[in-house]
Motif scaffolding. Sequence first.
Motif, PDB file in Angstrom:
ATOM      1  N   VAL A   8       0.898  -1.158   0.000  1.00  0.00           N
ATOM      2  CA  VAL A   8       0.000   0.000   0.000  1.00  0.00           C
ATOM      3  C   VAL A   8       0.931   1.200   0.000  1.00  0.00           C
ATOM      4  CG1 VAL A   8      -1.830   1.204   1.201  1.00  0.00           C
ATOM      5  CG2 VAL A   8      -1.736  -1.281   1.249  1.00  0.00           C
ATOM      6  N   ALA A   9       1.205   1.752  -1.196  1.00  0.00           N
ATOM      7  CA  ALA A   9       2.312   2.685  -1.375  1.00  0.00           C
ATOM      8  C   ALA A   9       1.992   4.109  -0.983  1.00  0.00           C
ATOM      9  CB  ALA A   9       2.777   2.658  -2.826  1.00  0.00           C
ATOM     10  N   VAL A  10       0.783   4.374  -0.442  1.00  0.00           N
ATOM     11  CA  VAL A  10       0.501   5.732   0.016  1.00  0.00           C
ATOM     12  C   VAL A  10       1.177   5.892   1.361  1.00  0.00           C
ATOM     13  CG1 VAL A  10      -1.259   7.419   0.493  1.00  0.00           C
ATOM     14  CG2 VAL A  10      -1.683   5.667  -1.153  1.00  0.00           C
ATOM     15  N   ALA A  11       2.430   6.308   1.299  1.00  0.00           N
ATOM     16  CA  ALA A  11       3.110   6.677   2.521  1.00  0.00           C
ATOM     17  C   ALA A  11       2.604   8.066   2.787  1.00  0.00           C
ATOM     18  CB  ALA A  11       4.609   6.667   2.304  1.00  0.00           C
ATOM     19  N   GLY A  12       1.566   8.416   2.469  1.00  0.00           N
ATOM     20  CA  GLY A  12       0.719   9.299   1.800  1.00  0.00           C
ATOM     21  C   GLY A  12      -0.491   9.736   2.588  1.00  0.00           C
ATOM     22  N   ILE A  13      -1.629   9.481   2.026  1.00  0.00           N
ATOM     23  CA  ILE A  13      -2.894  10.043   2.486  1.00  0.00           C
ATOM     24  C   ILE A  13      -3.306   9.460   3.826  1.00  0.00           C
ATOM     25  CG2 ILE A  13      -5.333  10.106   1.922  1.00  0.00           C
ATOM     26  CD1 ILE A  13      -3.781  12.008   0.274  1.00  0.00           C
ATOM     27  N   THR A  81      -8.857   9.321  -3.764  1.00  0.00           N
ATOM     28  CA  THR A  81      -8.008   9.104  -2.599  1.00  0.00           C
ATOM     29  C   THR A  81      -6.554   9.515  -2.783  1.00  0.00           C
ATOM     30  OG1 THR A  81      -7.357   6.852  -3.231  1.00  0.00           O
ATOM     31  CG2 THR A  81      -9.434   7.108  -2.012  1.00  0.00           C
ATOM     32  N   ALA A  82      -6.132   9.738  -4.040  1.00  0.00           N
ATOM     33  CA  ALA A  82      -4.732  10.023  -4.398  1.00  0.00           C
ATOM     34  C   ALA A  82      -3.844   8.791  -4.251  1.00  0.00           C
ATOM     35  CB  ALA A  82      -4.142  11.186  -3.607  1.00  0.00           C
ATOM     36  N   ALA A  83      -4.418   7.627  -3.990  1.00  0.00           N
ATOM     37  CA  ALA A  83      -3.615   6.412  -3.900  1.00  0.00           C
ATOM     38  C   ALA A  83      -2.968   6.122  -5.250  1.00  0.00           C
ATOM     39  CB  ALA A  83      -4.488   5.230  -3.486  1.00  0.00           C
ATOM     40  N   PRO A  84      -1.662   5.809  -5.276  1.00  0.00           N
ATOM     41  CA  PRO A  84      -0.995   5.504  -6.540  1.00  0.00           C
ATOM     42  C   PRO A  84      -1.519   4.202  -7.143  1.00  0.00           C
ATOM     43  CG  PRO A  84       0.587   5.999  -4.808  1.00  0.00           C
ATOM     44  CD  PRO A  84      -0.725   5.791  -4.140  1.00  0.00           C
ATOM     45  N   GLU A  85      -1.719   4.218  -8.452  1.00  0.00           N
ATOM     46  CA  GLU A  85      -2.182   3.049  -9.183  1.00  0.00           C
ATOM     47  C   GLU A  85      -1.358   2.916 -10.456  1.00  0.00           C
ATOM     48  OE1 GLU A  85      -6.236   4.106  -9.897  1.00  0.00           O
ATOM     49  OE2 GLU A  85      -6.899   3.655  -7.851  1.00  0.00           O
TER      50      GLU A  85
END
Length: 550
Positions: A8-13, A81-85
């Motif tokens: 889960v690469a959102v080190a993020g939201i 969500t801005a999650a990277p895809e």
Amino acid sequence: MRGTTRTVAVAGISAAALLLAGCGGSSDEGTDTPAAKAGGSITVRGCNPENPLVAGNTSETCGGNVLDVVTAKLVKYNVDTAAPEMDIAESIETSDNQNFTVKLKADYKFHDGTVVKAKNFVDAWNYTAYGPNAQYGSYFFEPIEGYGDLQSTDPDGEDGPQKAPEPKAKAMSGLKVVDDTTFTIKTTAKVSNLRVRLGYTAFSPQPDAFFADPKTFGDKPVGAGPYKVDAWTKNAEIKLSKFADYSGDKAGNVDNITFKIYQDANAAYADVQANQLDVTDEVPSSALIDDKYKTDLPDRNNQQAEGVIQTITAAPTSVDPNYGPEIRKAISMAINREAIIKAIFNGSREAATGWVSPVVDGYKADVCGEACVYDPAKAKAALDAAGGFKGGKITLSYNADSSHKEWTEATCNSIKQALGVDCVATPVVDFSTFRSQIQDRKMKGLFRTGWQMDYPSIENFLTPIYGKGASSNDGDYNNPAFDAKLAEAAAATDAAESNKLYQEAEAILAKDMPSIPLWYNTSTIGWSDKVTNVKVTPFGVPDYAGISLK
């Protein structure tokens, strides 16, 4: 203006931001979304891009908003969500956060019909990173091995008679083409959030046509996104049309999007009210007072949190020596953020207590401390302790083609009343001219700055803005301890440890005050009664490709 399937690469939201991003829509959330139709044309508010539309040389929103729908990258960000895809990338694999293998989807096409190949990424990234090409996005490639060999330093500065020597190399040793659909990336040190970064515009591939004529390419760029550029009439409009052979999984809804370039946010807002413009991404301050925009645009407005912070930066001391760190702290304490937010923005901002937006995971409150708390007495005492202001009057410059006049004047009034020093809000004709003066180090005094996250990470609010030589380091801030902490944080493999180290880097900013934090933004947009499916991404930008006509 940005992961592998195992991460889960959102080190993020953060969780709160995910909820905020998901609850967009019009002000009347109980109504059903009107039925949409396919095709048709829309117009949206635009502003003058600072530079030609070259992905590696666009570091501001006027050009970035256009390139967002014209380009495709290895990674895209979920509009909710801005999650990277994954986008052009089939996979991005690593076992050590330093050596990455990228595999591309087959037959992903550019607008000119050519296939996106591994060399289109490698060649584009090397071009952007190569110092003599003077691309604003060059700094984003600094973590890749061999980046330093593409840089050179002018021995007597830009104005001296000598010229910078040719760099040692024209290609980064850390990039290797394996085959048409595979390339590898090796970074100098471990970079735990590299996958998250790769959706930013500077990491776009370029077609072979770009390298044949880079100087004119930006007037009509060729990307791989859902829309292509048909024409750019300078200072008037940028016309886009839907790319029929788009290879991605989020094609545009309308056939044509025209970015109409406005010099005044009020004019764009009036045109939306009159249904002469379909979307404005900026509601003027006058319409925020008492939520007037909700009456002006019933059922066709949206307000939500976004990954944006507004700040004030002082010209580098080499340009204007009158705004040292202690002077900046005194000015910061003289700004009544809460009163300005209430009076000018109708409470639609949150007073900033640091340099990182609450939207991203790793945000820490109150990093700035008392320097970001309004206290006229302490502000005046701090100014006196620093020897007083020796520059005559304080100037606060802003671009006049957006709605900054009211808040900059209010900020200057607050400073003047607290410090007893005259402060003048100073307009510059448009954003392009404003940014050019800053980039060319011709802007003196204070000037407004803002940061829209390129990718959802705490690191993005620190490295590109305050790292030594960073592309958006407008004040030429330089602290080796800060840069060392950034490097340590980037190498951490654990997300929590990485965030902790980035927080320690932010704490160094509190000592040096390289900029004055003002407030965290919420995005307020409006649209005509002809369109539907209008939403705002966590980046604070309308999802242009998702808009439909009713």
